[in-house]
Design an enzyme around this catalytic site. Sequence first.
Site, PDB file in Angstrom:
ATOM      1  N   ASN A 133      58.247  52.451  67.222  1.00 23.55           N
ATOM      2  CA  ASN A 133      57.214  53.465  67.267  1.00 23.55           C
ATOM      3  C   ASN A 133      56.055  52.979  68.136  1.00 23.55           C
ATOM      4  O   ASN A 133      55.696  51.803  68.111  1.00 23.55           O
ATOM      5  CB  ASN A 133      56.719  53.741  65.841  1.00 23.55           C
ATOM      6  CG  ASN A 133      55.572  54.729  65.802  1.00 23.55           C
ATOM      7  OD1 ASN A 133      55.672  55.839  66.309  1.00 23.55           O
ATOM      8  ND2 ASN A 133      54.471  54.328  65.190  1.00 23.55           N
ATOM      9  N   SER A 134      55.479  53.860  68.938  1.00 24.90           N
ATOM     10  CA  SER A 134      54.352  53.548  69.810  1.00 24.90           C
ATOM     11  C   SER A 134      54.756  52.479  70.828  1.00 24.90           C
ATOM     12  O   SER A 134      55.753  52.667  71.526  1.00 24.90           O
ATOM     13  CB  SER A 134      53.134  53.132  68.977  1.00 24.90           C
ATOM     14  OG  SER A 134      51.959  53.138  69.754  1.00 24.90           O
TER      15      SER A 134
END
Length: 670
Positions: free
Chosen positions: A285-286
């Site tokens: 994520n990210s």
Amino acid sequence: MILKATITATAGAAIVSLAISSAGAAQESEAPPWLRVMSETTFDGQSNDLVTGGFGVSGMIEGPDLSYADPLAPTAEELRRVSIVTDGSTGFGTIYGPTIDASTGEPLDGDGKVAGTEYLAYADDGPGQQNVAFLLQVPESFDRESPCILAVPVSGSNSLFRNVGNIGYWGLQKNCAVVYSDKGLGNGFHDLASDTVTLIDGTRAGAEDAGRDSHFTADGAAREAFLEEFPHRIAFKHAHSKQNPDATWGRDVVRSIEFAMYQLNATPEKADLTPENTLVIVTGNSNGGGAALYAGEVDEGGLIDGIVAAQPQVQLDPDERVTVKRGNTVRKGTGRPLLDYFTYAILYQPCAAAATPDAPWADRVMFAENRCESLIERGLVEAKTAEEAAQESLEKLRDYGWEPESDMLHASHYVIAPTATAMKYANSQGRFGVEERLCGYSIASVDEGGHPQSAPPEELARIFAVAPGGAPTGTIDVVNDRDPRGPTRDFISQSPSTGLLDFNLDGAVCLRELVTGDSPEARRVQQGIDEVTGDADLHGTPTIIVHGRADARVPIGFTSRPYLGLNSLTDGAGNLHLYELTNVEHFSAGLPGYAERFVPIDPYHIDALELMYAHLTEDAPLPPSQVVRPEVTADGAGEAGIGLVLPTVAASPDAADAIEVTDGQVTVPD
């Protein structure tokens, strides 16, 4: 040599017994030359476990006891428990999470606890300068006959345990081993005054005693002279390692998989894992999502079978053949590097906040009008009044590439400290040390007036468990050393050129020049940015990207959309699928005003993993790229009665929702 701990429940207490693992020691000579396995711990799944730190999901939701027996000397086990706790976004524990069967959405028996064994390891070139940290979790249910590995590069610059409860648990549900990498970032802090550093398990030691086992030790050649002029300063790994670890994220993720295979094959229950017989999925994520994509780019040998990237912070080689069209808006090229859009944001977001007074946390941007006045004075806007400058700043952000859906997020995102992030990446990619104080910034604990002070010992003791891999955390924050009144916390500091409390416009302009200018410092940073960019060639690996349209932190127009376009030019297999989500921002944050407007991305991240798993194990087709339209309901109805409407990714989307990509040209419906 591996330190082995077995944790069992006896009379309601956790008893830790220590012994040397002869199996690990016997296999040490066969390890990759860059690998050092530091510890092995077994959890009984009752008093403690792989997923919830023994609290259970119900305990995490209710609010666990996160205190320490000795606040000045927390144990590694206490720090791990605090690190592993997941606050969870809306729907955690009801529509997704360790107590929900990801394949059916139905509740599972138990409280999300998983028994198994955990290994901590470093990857390094020898002297401990890199010390990329790995965490391998092997559940008791690991299927050695049909083995699988889920590799999770951790989001942000966080500790290894950050994504256990919101991502990694999914792999344990599938009886997979899960291996995490901190990507060379992690919570490595060096308090220069006390000369103490963080170890891989979160405990602290003197830098000299820690030696190459230190998670990170700053270059100490000029430490005493630096502290004499700038006392109380702190260095942290992502910013001050002088190695630009961002450039090796892909390599580090691949190494984490190689470590997992080695360690599983080294156990007494030898697994005989090979790339050919082991299912490997990478997800993050990210910037963990960006690292997952970079891993696919460097994996030319076919080690990785599938990739799922959520809102990836990824940067691309420039290519003017790529075009992205949404409605009447057309943007040419492959997006923007993080430092480009972050340094633009910190110029204009504070002033733009004045144009959205009803936005979450707009009241916390208390010097918005001053920033607007300073922008006018410096000629950075054409407006003549602060009110006009605020509206112009908002329009500038839209014109630069932020989606209109992000308008209400600029105020809160500025409070969430993009200057700290920009400063971190600028130091990292330019390979600047703590002593260079790039753009007049440093890091220190600050008192109530914002002035540097000696870091509270209890904060240093627990910093591994609570810090996001840098400032701000607790009293530790970014300091403007160029404030004419003396070094002051950046957020409440004066700009030398204006004398105003305007969120240090001078510092923001300096950071911006590193991206757009031609100074020696700028050339160093720009070279580092070039080292980080990817080519979007995933070698045909099946890949899913899920990304929120309202994301103001890592805007989709700078990242995922152009990645899809460039991939269509560099990877002829066309196995990349983009699912763009309306009403979804970056943080899944519980800030006032967020839950009423935005849907968390987490359920869609887990659903994407389910789609990928079915594709790889059952040959189920992946749905084509599309816009998915979740929403928040006003009456609190919807999924599980929590006010969310979460349509699934359609096997055959309507034409009005289909995302098209051909020869670098991406068309996204409104």
